[in-house]
Design an enzyme around this catalytic site. Structure first.
Site, PDB file in Angstrom:
ATOM      1  N   HIS A   1       0.815  -1.196   0.082  1.00  0.00           N
ATOM      2  CA  HIS A   1       0.083   0.085   0.015  1.00  0.00           C
ATOM      3  C   HIS A   1       0.987   1.215   0.062  1.00  0.00           C
ATOM      4  O   HIS A   1       2.054   1.232   0.161  1.00  0.00           O
ATOM      5  CB  HIS A   1      -0.870  -0.068   1.202  1.00  0.00           C
ATOM      6  CG  HIS A   1      -0.259   0.110   2.463  1.00  0.00           C
ATOM      7  ND1 HIS A   1       0.585  -0.950   3.102  1.00  0.00           N
ATOM      8  CD2 HIS A   1       0.064   1.143   3.563  1.00  0.00           C
ATOM      9  CE1 HIS A   1       0.980  -0.570   3.979  1.00  0.00           C
ATOM     10  NE2 HIS A   1       0.832   0.818   4.401  1.00  0.00           N
TER      11      HIS A   1
ATOM     12  N   ASP B   1       0.549   4.915   2.214  1.00  0.00           N
ATOM     13  CA  ASP B   1      -0.465   5.655   3.179  1.00  0.00           C
ATOM     14  C   ASP B   1      -1.149   6.528   2.738  1.00  0.00           C
ATOM     15  O   ASP B   1      -0.875   7.419   2.165  1.00  0.00           O
ATOM     16  CB  ASP B   1       0.654   5.912   4.432  1.00  0.00           C
ATOM     17  CG  ASP B   1       1.781   5.076   5.042  1.00  0.00           C
ATOM     18  OD1 ASP B   1       0.961   3.756   5.074  1.00  0.00           O
ATOM     19  OD2 ASP B   1       2.675   5.111   5.471  1.00  0.00           O
TER      20      ASP B   1
ATOM     21  N   HIS C   1       4.609   0.131   0.166  1.00  0.00           N
ATOM     22  CA  HIS C   1       5.446  -0.624   1.097  1.00  0.00           C
ATOM     23  C   HIS C   1       4.545  -1.675   1.761  1.00  0.00           C
ATOM     24  O   HIS C   1       3.309  -1.656   1.778  1.00  0.00           O
ATOM     25  CB  HIS C   1       5.904   0.277   2.328  1.00  0.00           C
ATOM     26  CG  HIS C   1       4.974   0.918   2.881  1.00  0.00           C
ATOM     27  ND1 HIS C   1       4.395   2.143   2.480  1.00  0.00           N
ATOM     28  CD2 HIS C   1       4.365   0.616   4.039  1.00  0.00           C
ATOM     29  CE1 HIS C   1       3.391   2.700   3.205  1.00  0.00           C
ATOM     30  NE2 HIS C   1       3.467   1.985   4.266  1.00  0.00           N
TER      31      HIS C   1
ATOM     32  N   ARG D   1       5.337   5.997  14.266  1.00  0.00           N
ATOM     33  CA  ARG D   1       5.036   6.630  12.929  1.00  0.00           C
ATOM     34  C   ARG D   1       4.700   7.948  12.901  1.00  0.00           C
ATOM     35  O   ARG D   1       3.717   8.502  13.585  1.00  0.00           O
ATOM     36  CB  ARG D   1       4.107   5.940  12.113  1.00  0.00           C
ATOM     37  CG  ARG D   1       4.034   6.303  10.660  1.00  0.00           C
ATOM     38  CD  ARG D   1       3.000   5.531   9.863  1.00  0.00           C
ATOM     39  NE  ARG D   1       1.849   6.155   9.766  1.00  0.00           N
ATOM     40  CZ  ARG D   1       0.753   5.552   9.229  1.00  0.00           C
ATOM     41  NH1 ARG D   1       0.742   4.608   8.562  1.00  0.00           N
ATOM     42  NH2 ARG D   1      -0.480   6.073   9.335  1.00  0.00           N
TER      43      ARG D   1
HETATM   44  C1  OGA Z   1       3.466   2.174   8.172  1.00  0.00           C
HETATM   45  C2  OGA Z   1       3.508   0.466   7.918  1.00  0.00           C
HETATM   46  C3  OGA Z   1       4.749  -1.122   8.184  1.00  0.00           C
HETATM   47  C4  OGA Z   1       5.577  -1.634   9.253  1.00  0.00           C
HETATM   48  O1  OGA Z   1       3.838   2.451   8.758  1.00  0.00           O
HETATM   49  O2  OGA Z   1       2.719   2.821   7.362  1.00  0.00           O
HETATM   50  O3  OGA Z   1       2.599   0.056   6.961  1.00  0.00           O
HETATM   51  O4  OGA Z   1       6.505  -2.497   8.980  1.00  0.00           O
HETATM   52  N1  OGA Z   1       4.154   0.060   8.324  1.00  0.00           N
HETATM   53  O5  OGA Z   1       5.345  -1.430  10.319  1.00  0.00           O
HETATM   54 MN    MN Z   2       1.848   1.810   5.867  1.00  0.00          MN
END
Ligand code: OGA
Ligand code: MN
Length: 289
Positions: free
Chosen positions: A105, A107, A258, A274
């Site tokens: 995806h 974000d 990702h 994040r």
């Molecule tokens: C994000 C995500 C993936 C992870 O932070 O948007 O998709 O590896 N993280 O935690």
């Molecule tokens: Mn993500």
């Protein structure tokens, strides 16, 4: 010490050393980081020992931070700018974000202001796995035939919280899911997105959020979308990051995808902070909120 950039993979990704994100960043360093980021799409800053305030301050150098209103239930209790991706217990229950990002995806592509940069900071990681994978969506587009490129340039695709929660977040709290669907009506995004800073074309569909092409049925869209989802993440377009505690990764959601494979055990903690920097508007809402 001057900043040093070391490429990590053929597809995308570079490690940047010689900068301490706990200190104020000079305008020269900021410009060098920005340049490396636009060139390599994913930047790894290893060995950064930073507080939430310092992470927020670093994020603000690149733009306005999202307070995660679209997904309000998973924020840090003191800092709405920090979204917790964790398998810790929260209020006695294992966090609902423990399986975040299991499909490819970009974000918040289901909103009309999708995330520009995500900055994910690793606090705890299992002994084995807990990786994150990235794919270069410029390469995905550039390697298509000219005829396919011209077909795709004319199309928009529907990205939605409805699709996302129907096929993926099925086991989360139903009232919270209903609320997030209500505040995030479906959005039409261009299938080929022009990157606002580099001017390059990038494929902008993903298996997590994208259900069909605007003006076509789900069935009509299925074959071509499936091809694009598979093509986007060919191994040569990807980088797989094996985290160390205190790595901070910064990626460009306008030209990458990702995903977080389920390659670890929840018996061991995985805890990430994040931050997301808002991008320029993209796409249009298809129904009233
Ligand atoms: C994000 C995500 C993936 C992870 O932070 O948007 O998709 O590896 N993280 O935690
Ligand atoms: Mn993500």
């Amino acid at each position: 010490m001057a900043l040093q950039v070391r490429r990590l993979a053929f597809g995308l990704g570079a490690e940047l050393t010689g900068v301490d994100l706990s200190k104020p960043i000079s305008s020269d360093d900021r410009a060098a980081i920005q340049k490396a980021w636009l060139e390599h799409q994913v930047i790894v800053f290893p060995g950064q020992d930073i507080s939430p305030e310092q992470q927020i301050r670093f994020g603000r150098l690149f733009g306005e931070l999202d307070d995660h209103k679209a997904v309000p239930f998973y924020r840090h209790p003191e800092y709405p700018e920090i979204y917790l991706i964790t398998n810790h217990k929260i209020g006695g229950k294992t966090s609902e974000t423990k399986d975040t990002g299991r499909l490819w995806h970009s974000d918040h592509s289901f909103t009309t202001r999708p995330t520009m940069a995500t900055m994910l900071y690793c606090r705890e990681i299992p002994a084995v796995g807990g990786n994150t994978m990235f794919a270069n969506m410029y390469m995905a587009f550039d390697t298509l035939s000219d005829t396919m490129k011209s077909v795709l340039r004319k199309l928009e695709a529907v990205h939605s919280m409805i699709h996302y929660t129907d096929h993926y977040l099925k086991d989360r709290n139903p009232e919270q899911i209903a609320h997030m669907r209500k505040i995030n009506p479906p959005v039409a995004q261009p299938v080929v997105r022009i990157h606002p800073e580099t001017g390059r074309e990038a494929l902008f569909v993903n298996e997590m959020m994208t259900s069909h092409f605007v003006g076509m049925t789900v069935e009509e869209s299925h074959g071509l979308l499936k091809f694009l989802f598979d093509h986007s993440v060919r191994p040569e377009f990807t980088y797989r990051h094996a985290w160390k505690v205190n790595d901070l990764l910064m990626w460009d959601n306008r030209c990458t995808l990702h995903m977080a494979p389920a390659d670890y055990t929840h018996e061991e903690p995985r805890h990430m902070h994040r931050i997301t920097v808002l991008g320029t508007p993209s796409g249009r809402q298809l129904e009233a909120a």
